[in-house]
Design an enzyme around this catalytic site. Sequence first.
Site, short mmCIF file in Angstrom:
data_model
loop_
_atom_site.label_atom_id
_atom_site.label_comp_id
_atom_site.label_asym_id
_atom_site.label_seq_id
_atom_site.Cartn_x
_atom_site.Cartn_y
_atom_site.Cartn_z
N PHE A 24 0.83 -1.21 0.00
CA PHE A 24 0.00 0.00 0.00
C PHE A 24 0.86 1.26 0.00
CE2 PHE A 24 -2.56 3.04 2.69
CZ PHE A 24 -3.59 3.24 1.79
N SER A 92 2.99 -6.82 2.92
CA SER A 92 2.06 -5.88 3.54
C SER A 92 0.68 -6.00 2.90
CB SER A 92 2.63 -4.46 3.43
OG SER A 92 1.98 -3.58 4.30
N MET A 93 0.13 -4.94 2.30
CA MET A 93 -1.15 -5.06 1.61
C MET A 93 -1.06 -6.11 0.50
SD MET A 93 -3.27 -2.31 -0.71
CE MET A 93 -2.14 -2.41 -2.12
N ASP A 191 8.19 -4.42 13.61
CA ASP A 191 7.48 -3.88 12.45
C ASP A 191 6.67 -2.69 12.93
OD1 ASP A 191 5.68 -3.33 10.36
OD2 ASP A 191 5.51 -5.43 9.79
N HIS A 221 9.62 -3.32 8.63
CA HIS A 221 8.47 -3.69 7.79
C HIS A 221 8.85 -4.07 6.35
CE1 HIS A 221 4.38 -3.95 6.42
NE2 HIS A 221 4.58 -3.02 5.52
#
Length: 244
Positions: A24, A92-93, A191, A221
């Site tokens: 994202f 992530s996303m 993270d 992250h």
Amino acid sequence: MVQSFRSPGHGELARIGVAVCHGFTGSPVSMQSWSESLAEAGFAVNMPLLAGHGTSWQDLAKTPWEDWYRDFEAAYLELAARCDSVYVVGMSMGGALSLRVAALHPVAGVAVVNPGLTFGDPKAKYAGLLKYVLKSVPAIGNDMKLQGVSEGAYTRTPVAAVHQLSQLFSNTIELLPRVTAPTLVFRSTVDHVVPDSSIEVLKERIGSSELRIVPLENSYHVATMDNDAPLIFSQSADFFRRTL
């Protein structure tokens, strides 16, 4: 402009496709080295630039989550049309989008890095209302332990897009019981973007009987560009090779 990445693969591993998804507000830059590593090994790789990304945060603010999913699903389907088996990969996303594809298609397996399914910031749940009074908030990009590296993320995060992300998370969580493919999760011990609750939800709801979580001790992250990137690249390639 940030570009997508494709490789037809070579040798025996060209029969195995890997669809790769960035996160994202980010771009393919964050997944470029991983994609190149897989391509060099011989895998067929397809990494799209998702709608609303790689341009401006204002574009992202106007993009529904279904468009992000459409772009990644198309990358998977392109590989599925010419490969014997296809894995989905995301950060992530991109992890949420990979899991959603795995819930709806017969993927060979899933490999995700710090997959997002929940928010650490409690204000995110109000994004659907806040978007009318607050257009954007400070960026969430470049959470890396390694210095001097940039993932090419937006400098602002559009609140309207956070609302879309919330809807994607909710939809994907509902579908997790339908994810039955072997799943490999790389999880940073520190993270600052994705909370531990995302991993807990994944463990509780996923339908796969084969779930392995690999801790990343030296990355934040964006681990695909951080100190543990070589570990991610090597262990994921071993995971994909087992299809042969």
